[in-house]
Write an enzyme that holds these catalytic residues in place. Structure first.
Site, PDB file in Angstrom:
ATOM      1  N   SER A 136     -36.286  26.845 -24.174  1.00 28.28           N
ATOM      2  CA  SER A 136     -35.511  28.080 -24.175  1.00 28.28           C
ATOM      3  C   SER A 136     -36.201  29.208 -23.429  1.00 28.28           C
ATOM      4  O   SER A 136     -35.601  30.233 -23.172  1.00 28.28           O
ATOM      5  CB  SER A 136     -35.207  28.501 -25.605  1.00 28.28           C
ATOM      6  OG  SER A 136     -36.408  28.838 -26.261  1.00 28.28           O
ATOM      7  N   HIS A 195     -39.917  33.726 -28.183  1.00 29.01           N
ATOM      8  CA  HIS A 195     -38.909  34.360 -27.318  1.00 29.01           C
ATOM      9  C   HIS A 195     -39.378  35.741 -26.902  1.00 29.01           C
ATOM     10  O   HIS A 195     -40.390  36.238 -27.393  1.00 29.01           O
ATOM     11  CB  HIS A 195     -37.563  34.448 -28.046  1.00 29.01           C
ATOM     12  CG  HIS A 195     -36.786  33.154 -28.027  1.00 29.01           C
ATOM     13  ND1 HIS A 195     -35.643  32.966 -28.753  1.00 29.01           N
ATOM     14  CD2 HIS A 195     -36.996  31.983 -27.371  1.00 29.01           C
ATOM     15  CE1 HIS A 195     -35.193  31.737 -28.551  1.00 29.01           C
ATOM     16  NE2 HIS A 195     -35.994  31.124 -27.711  1.00 29.01           N
ATOM     17  N   ASP A 245     -30.885  36.311 -29.912  1.00 24.19           N
ATOM     18  CA  ASP A 245     -31.282  35.446 -31.028  1.00 24.19           C
ATOM     19  C   ASP A 245     -30.581  35.729 -32.355  1.00 24.19           C
ATOM     20  O   ASP A 245     -30.942  35.129 -33.370  1.00 24.19           O
ATOM     21  CB  ASP A 245     -32.795  35.563 -31.256  1.00 24.19           C
ATOM     22  CG  ASP A 245     -33.576  34.876 -30.155  1.00 24.19           C
ATOM     23  OD1 ASP A 245     -32.935  34.237 -29.310  1.00 24.19           O
ATOM     24  OD2 ASP A 245     -34.812  34.970 -30.157  1.00 24.19           O
TER      25      ASP A 245
END
Lengths: 217, 222
Positions: free
Chosen positions: A94, A135, A160
């Protein structure tokens, strides 16, 4: 090698003794009384098991210290960086192209000079979920410990909010376990292999243990 | 370990087996071995291990945030104790493999070393007298391992013991029959008669901690 005379102690079970066995039987029989031959089959095993207790303790200690030193180095790193998990492995794609699966990330969890800002890549834990997520911070509202942070994977289409716990719309500083400060590409892939094939762990531990116990170097 | 066969090209095995044979031999001569050095090492090591085990337990049960202070203390303690342990091994043990007291009261300290890829056993024997004012005596011996290992890697006790008995007078006094020149041991070392084989077997068999019976066990070494 078993004592020759003890091997021949039950001649009714053994097939016809070969000449070689017969010759072997003669030599020790003249020296060793039958009683001590029977005793000799028992005592050596006990001696071997007890061995030299200090030497045994020292060898066990070597193994124990390898394990405990590794653990304490990990904890030491955790204490210095103030992060419960100072090194993590990227498990998903990701964050591509920044980080690939298997990259090893080093985290720092102290805000000594500056607060966690937009643009930083952080690792955070979601309540009731065990897997940390890597992230990037894309929005920040407010400042201080209760600043509201929103994260998103570089390679994801959406932010998210879907990944957060039920009813949670943003992260706070305490959810974050560190910002990425350095990384080594790919070496963490070993741990991905280990977690996807758990039997490899057993094999690896077994081999490590054997090597340490059997080696004296 | 002294009756197991070893790989003759493995220097660590050569040294380890010889190191193990020293206490076996000297203790059989009524030398009283002192375990102080290794006991201190074990105590330090297991203390350090216990600290990390406790640290692991509370970390596992209570989590990182709740135990941060204790973990910091444990890490510091562990580092200190491990540091002391390293210093102890480097500066106190210094390769010492035997410390003991002879029946006559003298203290004998033996340290051993090898140089990488050189099959020579270097031992330093230090003798200190219980009487004050008598200076310590140091004897350096460097001998080839081939003298007491045969081609198959079996340890032969007699030449090893005679090496020690001939070089160190204190040992020779306790074991006169192993001193070179007083018996036929030396001349026969290459071509062993049945009597010699018996002597070797009984010698290994009567050593205090020598596992003579290991020959009878099924134990194997990888």
């Amino acid at each position: 090698m078993p004592h020759p005379s003890s091997k021949n102690a039950t001649p009714w079970l053994a097939p016809k003794p070969s000449p070689r066995q017969a010759r072997w039987h003669l030599i020790p029989a003249t020296k060793t009384p039958a009683v001590s031959a029977a005793g000799a089959t028992k005592s050596p095993i006990m001696v071997a098991a007890l061995g030299n207790p200090r030497q045994l303790a020292a060898q066990v200690l070597n193994f124990a210290l390898v394990l405990s030193t590794a653990f304490m180095m990990w904890k030491g790193l955790g204490v210095v960086t103030d992060s419960p998990s100072p090194i993590v492995v990227v498990l998903s794609g990701s964050m591509e192209p920044a980080f690939q699966r298997g990259d090893l990330l080093f985290l720092w969890n102290r805000n000594l000079l500056a607060e966690t800002e937009v643009g930083e890549v952080v690792v955070y834990n979601v309540k009731d979920k065990d897997i940390p997520i890597v992230h990037r911070v894309v929005r920040k509202f407010g400042s201080g410990d209760h600043a509201k942070l929103l994260t998103k994977g570089d390679n994801n289409v959406a932010d998210d909010t879907e990944l957060y716990a039920r009813g949670q719309d943003y992260l706070e500083r305490k959810d974050i376990i560190g910002s990425v400060v350095a990384y080594i590409p790919f070496v963490g892939y070993v741990t991905i292999m280990l977690s996807e094939h758990p039997w490899l762990k057993t094999v690896m531990l077994g081999i490590m243990g054997l090597v340490v116990v059997l080696q004296r170097e | 370990m002294s009756s197991d066969k070893i790989a003759v090209y493995n220097l660590a095995d050569l040294k380890g087996t010889s190191d193990d044979a020293l206490p076996n031999y000297l203790n059989s001569l009524k030398f009283a071995q002192s375990h102080k050095l290794v006991d201190v090492r074990l105590a330090l090591g297991y203390t350090a291990f216990a600290i990390s085990a406790v640290c692991f337990a509370w970390d596992y049960k209570l989590g990182f945030e709740n135990t941060k202070l204790y973990t910091t203390i444990a890490v510091a303690l562990y580092t200190i104790i491990n540091g002391i342990l390293t210093l102890w091994i480097m500066f106190k043990e210094k390769g010492i493999v035997y410390v003991g007291t002879a029946p006559s009261g003298e203290t004998i300290t033996i340290s051993s070393s090898t140089t990488k890829n050189v099959p020579i056993y270097n031992i330093t024997v230090t003798l200190s007298s219980p009487k004050k004012g008598v200076p310590d005596e140091t004897i350096n011996i460097s001998r080839s391992f081939a003298e007491w290992f045969d081609v198959t890697g079996a340890f032969i006790a007699t030449p090893f013991q005679s090496m020690l008995a001939s070089s160190v007078e204190l040992v020779g006094k306790s074991d006169p029959k192993r001193v070179a020149g007083t018996s036929k041991n030396e001349s026969e070392s290459n071509d062993m008669s049945p009597e010699m084989i018996d002597a070797v077997l009984t010698a290994t068999g009567t050593e205090a901690a020598a596992p003579s019976g290991k020959k009878g066990g099924k134990r194997r070494k990888a």
